[in-house]
Design a protein around this motif. Structure first.
Motif, mmCIF file in Angstrom:
data_model
loop_
_atom_site.group_PDB
_atom_site.id
_atom_site.type_symbol
_atom_site.label_atom_id
_atom_site.label_comp_id
_atom_site.label_asym_id
_atom_site.label_seq_id
_atom_site.Cartn_x
_atom_site.Cartn_y
_atom_site.Cartn_z
ATOM 1 N N ILE A 9 0.818 -1.214 0.000
ATOM 2 C CA ILE A 9 0.000 0.000 0.000
ATOM 3 C C ILE A 9 0.855 1.270 0.000
ATOM 4 O O ILE A 9 0.483 2.267 -0.609
ATOM 5 C CB ILE A 9 -1.006 -0.009 1.166
ATOM 6 N N ASP A 10 2.018 1.207 0.626
ATOM 7 C CA ASP A 10 2.877 2.389 0.689
ATOM 8 C C ASP A 10 3.595 2.678 -0.632
ATOM 9 O O ASP A 10 4.080 3.782 -0.846
ATOM 10 C CB ASP A 10 3.881 2.264 1.833
ATOM 11 N N GLN A 11 3.626 1.701 -1.536
ATOM 12 C CA GLN A 11 4.266 1.872 -2.842
ATOM 13 C C GLN A 11 3.245 1.884 -3.982
ATOM 14 O O GLN A 11 3.616 2.090 -5.137
ATOM 15 C CB GLN A 11 5.278 0.744 -3.085
ATOM 16 N N ASP A 12 1.991 1.657 -3.667
ATOM 17 C CA ASP A 12 0.929 1.576 -4.666
ATOM 18 C C ASP A 12 0.701 2.933 -5.319
ATOM 19 O O ASP A 12 0.983 3.978 -4.722
ATOM 20 C CB ASP A 12 -0.366 1.099 -3.999
ATOM 21 N N GLU A 13 0.185 2.932 -6.550
ATOM 22 C CA GLU A 13 -0.080 4.184 -7.260
ATOM 23 C C GLU A 13 -1.202 4.958 -6.566
ATOM 24 O O GLU A 13 -1.964 4.400 -5.774
ATOM 25 C CB GLU A 13 -0.421 3.921 -8.718
ATOM 26 N N ASN A 14 -1.260 6.238 -6.866
ATOM 27 C CA ASN A 14 -2.274 7.137 -6.298
ATOM 28 C C ASN A 14 -2.290 7.124 -4.772
ATOM 29 O O ASN A 14 -3.343 7.221 -4.152
ATOM 30 C CB ASN A 14 -3.665 6.803 -6.845
ATOM 31 N N GLY A 15 -1.129 6.987 -4.180
ATOM 32 C CA GLY A 15 -1.051 6.984 -2.721
ATOM 33 C C GLY A 15 -1.782 5.826 -2.080
ATOM 34 O O GLY A 15 -2.202 5.885 -0.938
ATOM 35 N N GLY A 16 -1.942 4.745 -2.842
ATOM 36 C CA GLY A 16 -2.651 3.577 -2.324
ATOM 37 C C GLY A 16 -4.159 3.692 -2.439
ATOM 38 O O GLY A 16 -4.880 2.873 -1.889
ATOM 39 N N LEU A 17 -4.645 4.678 -3.166
ATOM 40 C CA LEU A 17 -6.090 4.807 -3.378
ATOM 41 C C LEU A 17 -6.486 4.017 -4.626
ATOM 42 O O LEU A 17 -6.935 4.558 -5.626
ATOM 43 C CB LEU A 17 -6.494 6.277 -3.485
ATOM 44 N N THR A 18 -6.277 2.727 -4.529
ATOM 45 C CA THR A 18 -6.594 1.785 -5.600
ATOM 46 C C THR A 18 -7.505 0.713 -5.003
ATOM 47 O O THR A 18 -7.739 0.683 -3.791
ATOM 48 C CB THR A 18 -5.317 1.109 -6.128
ATOM 49 N N HIS A 19 -7.976 -0.177 -5.855
ATOM 50 C CA HIS A 19 -8.836 -1.258 -5.369
ATOM 51 C C HIS A 19 -8.137 -2.062 -4.269
ATOM 52 O O HIS A 19 -8.699 -2.283 -3.190
ATOM 53 C CB HIS A 19 -9.239 -2.171 -6.532
ATOM 54 N N LEU A 20 -6.921 -2.480 -4.529
ATOM 55 C CA LEU A 20 -6.197 -3.267 -3.526
ATOM 56 C C LEU A 20 -5.851 -2.438 -2.300
ATOM 57 O O LEU A 20 -5.921 -2.930 -1.167
ATOM 58 C CB LEU A 20 -4.942 -3.888 -4.141
ATOM 59 N N GLY A 21 -5.496 -1.181 -2.516
ATOM 60 C CA GLY A 21 -5.206 -0.305 -1.387
ATOM 61 C C GLY A 21 -6.404 -0.122 -0.470
ATOM 62 O O GLY A 21 -6.272 -0.091 0.759
ATOM 63 N N ARG A 22 -7.585 -0.017 -1.062
ATOM 64 C CA ARG A 22 -8.803 0.130 -0.249
ATOM 65 C C ARG A 22 -9.086 -1.137 0.553
ATOM 66 O O ARG A 22 -9.545 -1.067 1.695
ATOM 67 C CB ARG A 22 -9.991 0.497 -1.128
ATOM 68 N N LYS A 88 -2.906 13.376 -2.320
ATOM 69 C CA LYS A 88 -2.935 14.699 -2.944
ATOM 70 C C LYS A 88 -1.553 15.334 -2.958
ATOM 71 O O LYS A 88 -1.172 15.989 -3.930
ATOM 72 C CB LYS A 88 -3.937 15.608 -2.233
ATOM 73 N N LYS A 89 -0.782 15.129 -1.880
ATOM 74 C CA LYS A 89 0.585 15.656 -1.836
ATOM 75 C C LYS A 89 1.457 15.026 -2.921
ATOM 76 O O LYS A 89 2.415 15.637 -3.378
ATOM 77 C CB LYS A 89 1.211 15.412 -0.464
ATOM 78 N N LYS A 90 1.111 13.792 -3.320
ATOM 79 C CA LYS A 90 1.861 13.099 -4.365
ATOM 80 C C LYS A 90 1.292 13.366 -5.756
ATOM 81 O O LYS A 90 1.716 12.753 -6.716
ATOM 82 C CB LYS A 90 1.868 11.593 -4.089
ATOM 83 N N GLY A 91 0.297 14.267 -5.832
ATOM 84 C CA GLY A 91 -0.237 14.650 -7.132
ATOM 85 C C GLY A 91 -1.527 13.973 -7.541
ATOM 86 O O GLY A 91 -2.019 14.175 -8.651
ATOM 87 N N TRP A 92 -2.107 13.151 -6.680
ATOM 88 C CA TRP A 92 -3.361 12.493 -7.015
ATOM 89 C C TRP A 92 -4.482 13.511 -7.140
ATOM 90 O O TRP A 92 -4.562 14.465 -6.387
ATOM 91 C CB TRP A 92 -3.710 11.471 -5.936
ATOM 92 N N ASN A 93 -5.354 13.302 -8.111
ATOM 93 C CA ASN A 93 -6.499 14.175 -8.338
ATOM 94 C C ASN A 93 -7.742 13.295 -8.400
ATOM 95 O O ASN A 93 -7.807 12.357 -9.192
ATOM 96 C CB ASN A 93 -6.306 14.941 -9.648
ATOM 97 N N ALA A 94 -8.730 13.615 -7.587
ATOM 98 C CA ALA A 94 -9.943 12.803 -7.515
ATOM 99 C C ALA A 94 -10.898 13.019 -8.678
ATOM 100 O O ALA A 94 -11.847 12.261 -8.848
ATOM 101 C CB ALA A 94 -10.669 13.100 -6.205
#
Length: 100
Positions: A9-22, A88-94
């Protein structure tokens, strides 16, 4: 053929806001996993078992955070607020894009 494993989760894309991260975050919410567990290196089978446990934990609440008891709702809100801030700090946009 090599088995793919989850990056964690700490290396996942979008700061871990992915299916697996959730799935991992929800496992933290329900104390299925400690918040120190990132699931790095977990194979598909392990992630499937985790998904099933998380799904079962959500069932009494119709899979809706608004139906969680106060303590779990607070924990859910805190875990996800931290994740969103970090992403968001890593550039993710909802905002959804045309292909979403």
């Amino acid at each position: 053929m090599t088995e793919q494993s989850y990056i964690g989760i700490d290396q996942d894309e979008n700061g871990g806001l992915t299916h697996l991260g959730r799935i991992v975050r929800d496992a933290w919410v329900f104390d299925i996993l400690p918040e120190t567990e990132t699931c790095a290196g977990w194979d598909r089978g392990q992630m499937q078992v985790l998904y099933e446990k998380v799904y079962e934990a959500w069932e009494p609440y119709a899979h809706l955070p608004s139906r969680l008891p106060d303590d779990l709702r607070k924990r859910h809100t805190e875990i996800y607020a931290t994740a969103i801030t970090h992403a968001k700090k890593k550039g993710w946009n909802a905002e959804l894009k045309d292909d979403d």
